[in-house]
Motif scaffolding. Structure first.
Motif, PDB file in Angstrom:
ATOM      1  N   PRO A   1      25.835  32.265  42.098  1.00  0.00           N
ATOM      2  CA  PRO A   1      27.271  32.588  42.066  1.00  0.00           C
ATOM      3  C   PRO A   1      27.787  33.117  43.402  1.00  0.00           C
ATOM      4  O   PRO A   1      28.880  32.734  43.858  1.00  0.00           O
ATOM      5  CB  PRO A   1      27.368  33.659  40.979  1.00  0.00           C
ATOM      6  N   ALA A   2      27.022  33.992  44.050  1.00  0.00           N
ATOM      7  CA  ALA A   2      27.449  34.550  45.333  1.00  0.00           C
ATOM      8  C   ALA A   2      27.565  33.468  46.400  1.00  0.00           C
ATOM      9  O   ALA A   2      28.477  33.504  47.239  1.00  0.00           O
ATOM     10  CB  ALA A   2      26.456  35.629  45.787  1.00  0.00           C
ATOM     11  N   LEU A   3      26.672  32.491  46.369  1.00  0.00           N
ATOM     12  CA  LEU A   3      26.712  31.408  47.350  1.00  0.00           C
ATOM     13  C   LEU A   3      27.901  30.484  47.099  1.00  0.00           C
ATOM     14  O   LEU A   3      28.435  29.878  48.036  1.00  0.00           O
ATOM     15  CB  LEU A   3      25.396  30.629  47.313  1.00  0.00           C
ATOM     16  N   ILE A   4      28.329  30.370  45.852  1.00  0.00           N
ATOM     17  CA  ILE A   4      29.541  29.600  45.556  1.00  0.00           C
ATOM     18  C   ILE A   4      30.778  30.361  46.028  1.00  0.00           C
ATOM     19  O   ILE A   4      31.720  29.767  46.558  1.00  0.00           O
ATOM     20  CB  ILE A   4      29.615  29.279  44.051  1.00  0.00           C
ATOM     21  N   LEU A   5      30.752  31.681  45.885  1.00  0.00           N
ATOM     22  CA  LEU A   5      31.860  32.491  46.387  1.00  0.00           C
ATOM     23  C   LEU A   5      31.993  32.364  47.905  1.00  0.00           C
ATOM     24  O   LEU A   5      33.101  32.437  48.448  1.00  0.00           O
ATOM     25  CB  LEU A   5      31.658  33.961  46.003  1.00  0.00           C
ATOM     26  N   LEU A   6      30.870  32.159  48.605  1.00  0.00           N
ATOM     27  CA  LEU A   6      30.915  31.949  50.055  1.00  0.00           C
ATOM     28  C   LEU A   6      31.730  30.712  50.419  1.00  0.00           C
ATOM     29  O   LEU A   6      32.290  30.636  51.513  1.00  0.00           O
ATOM     30  CB  LEU A   6      29.499  31.798  50.624  1.00  0.00           C
ATOM     31  N   GLN A   7      31.765  29.751  49.511  1.00  0.00           N
ATOM     32  CA  GLN A   7      32.546  28.532  49.742  1.00  0.00           C
ATOM     33  C   GLN A   7      34.009  28.711  49.314  1.00  0.00           C
ATOM     34  O   GLN A   7      34.750  27.740  49.239  1.00  0.00           O
ATOM     35  CB  GLN A   7      31.952  27.366  48.948  1.00  0.00           C
ATOM     36  N   ASN A   8      34.396  29.946  49.053  1.00  0.00           N
ATOM     37  CA  ASN A   8      35.726  30.249  48.515  1.00  0.00           C
ATOM     38  C   ASN A   8      35.923  29.643  47.129  1.00  0.00           C
ATOM     39  O   ASN A   8      37.043  29.348  46.718  1.00  0.00           O
ATOM     40  CB  ASN A   8      36.835  29.770  49.465  1.00  0.00           C
ATOM     41  N   GLY A   9      34.820  29.443  46.421  1.00  0.00           N
ATOM     42  CA  GLY A   9      34.890  28.931  45.062  1.00  0.00           C
ATOM     43  C   GLY A   9      35.234  30.033  44.073  1.00  0.00           C
ATOM     44  O   GLY A   9      35.092  31.228  44.362  1.00  0.00           O
ATOM     45  N   LYS A  10      35.676  29.628  42.907  1.00  0.00           N
ATOM     46  CA  LYS A  10      36.006  30.573  41.833  1.00  0.00           C
ATOM     47  C   LYS A  10      34.958  30.459  40.732  1.00  0.00           C
ATOM     48  O   LYS A  10      34.550  29.354  40.370  1.00  0.00           O
ATOM     49  CB  LYS A  10      37.392  30.270  41.256  1.00  0.00           C
ATOM     50  N   ILE A  11      34.523  31.597  40.216  1.00  0.00           N
ATOM     51  CA  ILE A  11      33.567  31.608  39.116  1.00  0.00           C
ATOM     52  C   ILE A  11      34.144  32.394  37.943  1.00  0.00           C
ATOM     53  O   ILE A  11      34.994  33.271  38.118  1.00  0.00           O
ATOM     54  CB  ILE A  11      32.208  32.200  39.530  1.00  0.00           C
ATOM     55  N   LYS A  12      33.693  32.064  36.757  1.00  0.00           N
ATOM     56  CA  LYS A  12      34.055  32.820  35.556  1.00  0.00           C
ATOM     57  C   LYS A  12      32.775  33.217  34.849  1.00  0.00           C
ATOM     58  O   LYS A  12      31.810  32.441  34.807  1.00  0.00           O
ATOM     59  CB  LYS A  12      34.947  31.998  34.624  1.00  0.00           C
ATOM     60  N   GLN A  13      32.756  34.422  34.282  1.00  0.00           N
ATOM     61  CA  GLN A  13      31.590  34.940  33.583  1.00  0.00           C
ATOM     62  C   GLN A  13      31.915  35.124  32.107  1.00  0.00           C
ATOM     63  O   GLN A  13      32.928  35.722  31.755  1.00  0.00           O
ATOM     64  CB  GLN A  13      31.168  36.277  34.194  1.00  0.00           C
ATOM     65  N   LEU A  14      31.035  34.608  31.248  1.00  0.00           N
ATOM     66  CA  LEU A  14      31.243  34.681  29.807  1.00  0.00           C
ATOM     67  C   LEU A  14      29.968  35.177  29.122  1.00  0.00           C
ATOM     68  O   LEU A  14      28.857  34.823  29.534  1.00  0.00           O
ATOM     69  CB  LEU A  14      31.620  33.300  29.245  1.00  0.00           C
ATOM     70  N   LYS A  15      30.138  35.962  28.077  1.00  0.00           N
ATOM     71  CA  LYS A  15      28.977  36.492  27.354  1.00  0.00           C
ATOM     72  C   LYS A  15      28.307  35.397  26.541  1.00  0.00           C
ATOM     73  O   LYS A  15      28.975  34.606  25.874  1.00  0.00           O
ATOM     74  CB  LYS A  15      29.409  37.636  26.436  1.00  0.00           C
ATOM     75  N   VAL A  16      26.976  35.350  26.614  1.00  0.00           N
ATOM     76  CA  VAL A  16      26.196  34.372  25.857  1.00  0.00           C
ATOM     77  C   VAL A  16      25.100  35.089  25.082  1.00  0.00           C
ATOM     78  O   VAL A  16      24.805  36.256  25.318  1.00  0.00           O
ATOM     79  CB  VAL A  16      25.587  33.292  26.777  1.00  0.00           C
TER      80      VAL A  16
END
Length: 239
Positions: free
Chosen positions: A178-193
């Motif tokens: 996730p952190a490496l995707i944020l480096l690309q200015n990407g957006k992430i969402k977190q959901l409980k599983v």
């Protein structure tokens, strides 16, 4: 067949879990609205895991495999999967099935608006020692990189393939997807599983590779974050 998602499952000496993986995913594929398939990455298993993988994949287009010549580690297995996948989406889950493929459908509901949708484990079903190891590793990571990720060790993730193929790889990379995707200015969402006890096989992690290696890899990520190159091309003319 027109698959939308390929699910990476790294395997290292998981012979006791493979029949359950086969039956669970076969049932999941029959119920999910998203057409998906499994890509096993045999990471140099020394038990009978590869023979079972080969048997599962025979005459079954929903299951494929890559086999490493020798054990290369989890980050290498994930990288190999990403390198060879051409579907629009990439899923990731561990072979111990402490998370369930049915929860992929929860993550998939939001993937069109994000570069990655990742799970976090609501009620952990691990042993006390494993919980302590994860707590230490997560605390180290959060204090040093503060990426906002609740549970970087949760093995249930959906990534957009074009974004995943741009992730810079290094040993220990799996802790920082996730952190490496944020480096690309990407957006992430977190959901409980959901999270479940390990039914078969043995964990490959201990205090050394959960905490000490995590500390080393966190410093590697900090250097990469400081030096990472991002650019946007506004116009071009290339013949």
């Amino acid at each position: 067949m027109d698959y939308r998602m390929t699910i990476i499952i790294p395997v290292f000496n998981e012979i006791d879990n493979l029949d359950r993986i086969h039956s669970t995913f076969t049932d999941y594929f029959s119920k999910s609205k998203t057409k998906s398939k499994v890509l096993f990455i045999d990471d140099g298993s020394t038990d009978d895991s590869f023979n079972k993988i080969s048997e599962i994949c025979t005459n079954n287009p929903d299951f494929e495999y890559l086999k490493f010549k020798e054990n290369c580690g989890l980050s290498a297995a994930i990288k190999a999967g990403i390198d060879h996948i051409e579907t629009e989406l990439i899923g990731y889950i561990d072979a111990d099935l402490q998370t369930t493929p049915y929860d992929f459908d929860i993550l998939l509901e939001d993937i069109d608006n994000y570069q990655a949708v990742i799970g976090y484990r609501g009620k952990r079903k691990d042993t006390l020692s494993k919980k302590i190891q994860s707590l230490i590793a997560n605390s180290i990571r959060r204090s040093l990189i503060n990426d906002g990720v609740i549970d970087t060790g949760c093995p249930l993730k959906v990534l957009r393939t074009d974004v995943a193929k741009k992730i810079p790889f290094f040993k220990g990379m799996h802790r920082f997807i996730p952190a490496l995707i944020l480096l690309q200015n990407g957006k992430i969402k977190q959901l409980k599983v959901q999270h479940f006890e390990r039914i078969a096989g043995t964990s490959k992690f201990n205090i050394f590779n959960r905490s000490l290696k995590a500390l080393r890899d966190t410093f590697a990520y900090r250097w990469m974050r400081k030096s990472y190159i991002n650019y946007t091309i506004e116009k071009s003319k290339i013949s």
